[in-house]
Write a protein that holds these residues in place. Structure first.
Motif, short mmCIF file in Angstrom:
data_model
loop_
_atom_site.label_atom_id
_atom_site.label_comp_id
_atom_site.label_asym_id
_atom_site.label_seq_id
_atom_site.Cartn_x
_atom_site.Cartn_y
_atom_site.Cartn_z
N ASP A 56 19.34 -0.21 6.39
CA ASP A 56 18.47 -0.11 7.55
C ASP A 56 17.14 -0.83 7.33
N GLY A 57 16.84 -1.17 6.09
CA GLY A 57 15.59 -1.83 5.73
C GLY A 57 15.35 -1.68 4.25
N ILE A 58 14.10 -1.82 3.85
CA ILE A 58 13.74 -1.67 2.43
C ILE A 58 12.59 -0.67 2.29
N THR A 59 12.55 -0.06 1.13
CA THR A 59 11.38 0.72 0.73
C THR A 59 10.74 -0.04 -0.42
N VAL A 60 9.50 -0.45 -0.21
CA VAL A 60 8.76 -1.19 -1.22
C VAL A 60 8.09 -0.18 -2.16
N ILE A 61 8.44 -0.26 -3.43
CA ILE A 61 7.91 0.63 -4.46
C ILE A 61 6.85 -0.16 -5.24
N GLU A 94 0.24 -4.01 1.55
CA GLU A 94 -0.23 -4.49 2.85
C GLU A 94 0.91 -5.10 3.66
N TRP A 95 1.78 -5.88 3.00
CA TRP A 95 2.93 -6.47 3.70
C TRP A 95 3.84 -5.36 4.23
N ALA A 96 4.13 -4.38 3.38
CA ALA A 96 5.04 -3.30 3.79
C ALA A 96 4.47 -2.53 4.98
N ARG A 97 3.21 -2.21 4.95
CA ARG A 97 2.59 -1.47 6.06
C ARG A 97 2.59 -2.29 7.35
N ARG A 140 6.29 -2.02 9.05
CA ARG A 140 6.94 -0.72 9.26
C ARG A 140 7.90 -0.73 10.45
N SER A 141 7.52 -1.42 11.49
CA SER A 141 8.37 -1.43 12.69
C SER A 141 9.66 -2.22 12.47
N ASP A 142 9.75 -2.95 11.37
CA ASP A 142 10.95 -3.72 11.04
C ASP A 142 11.86 -2.97 10.07
N GLY A 143 11.59 -1.70 9.83
CA GLY A 143 12.41 -0.93 8.91
C GLY A 143 11.94 -1.01 7.48
#
Length: 145
Positions: free
Chosen positions: A37-42, A55-58, A61-64
């Motif tokens: 469904d997307g990625i979680t950036v750790i 900053e990129w991940a935030r 957010r609307s892109d999963g």
């Protein structure tokens, strides 16, 4: 949600935002193509590469895209594996555990099958995380500057 967990590790002095943004976009695209469904950036919450990734991940957010920060507990208690007398002094009289970053790196590696590593000027913290990820069998992609 079924997210691919992607660990970003990198130097505090890393400044090339485009390289990190492009690497994260590629990881997100690969995850979507693999039916996630997307990625979680750790990341570890440090300046440089971690902050750029956060900053990129935030912003996506609307892109999963989700984000999870693992900060090292430098001032916290040591573990039973820490040698006696190893704590170091900071200016101002406080002490810290020099192994806290290593413990944090292992926690992050334990959760992520994909690692994006951005190493600048031979960063030892980034090198530690890369070694741990390779030992764990994670897919490690590297960039150096």
């Amino acid at each position: 949600m079924n997210h691919l967990r992607v660990l970003v590790t990198g130097s505090r002095t890393w400044q090339d935002t485009d390289t990190i943004h492009n690497a994260l976009l590629a990881a997100w695209t690969d995850a979507i193509e693999a039916d996630y469904d997307g990625i979680t950036v750790i990341h570890g919450g440090a300046a440089g590469a971690d902050t750029i990734a956060d900053e990129w991940a935030r912003a996506h957010r609307s892109d999963g895209v989700q984000v999870k920060k693992y900060e090292a507990d430098w001032e916290g208690p040591c573990t039973s594996t820490c040698p006696p007398g190893h704590r170091k002094a900071r200016r101002g009289g406080t002490e810290y555990c020099p192994f806290a970053g290593h413990r944090r790196n292992q926690q992050m590696v334990d959760t992520a099958p994909v690692v994006l590593a951005f190493q600048h000027a031979g960063s030892t913290g980034t090198a530690d995380c890369i070694r741990r990820a390779e030992k764990a069998g994670a897919l490690v992609r590297r960039w150096t500057a």
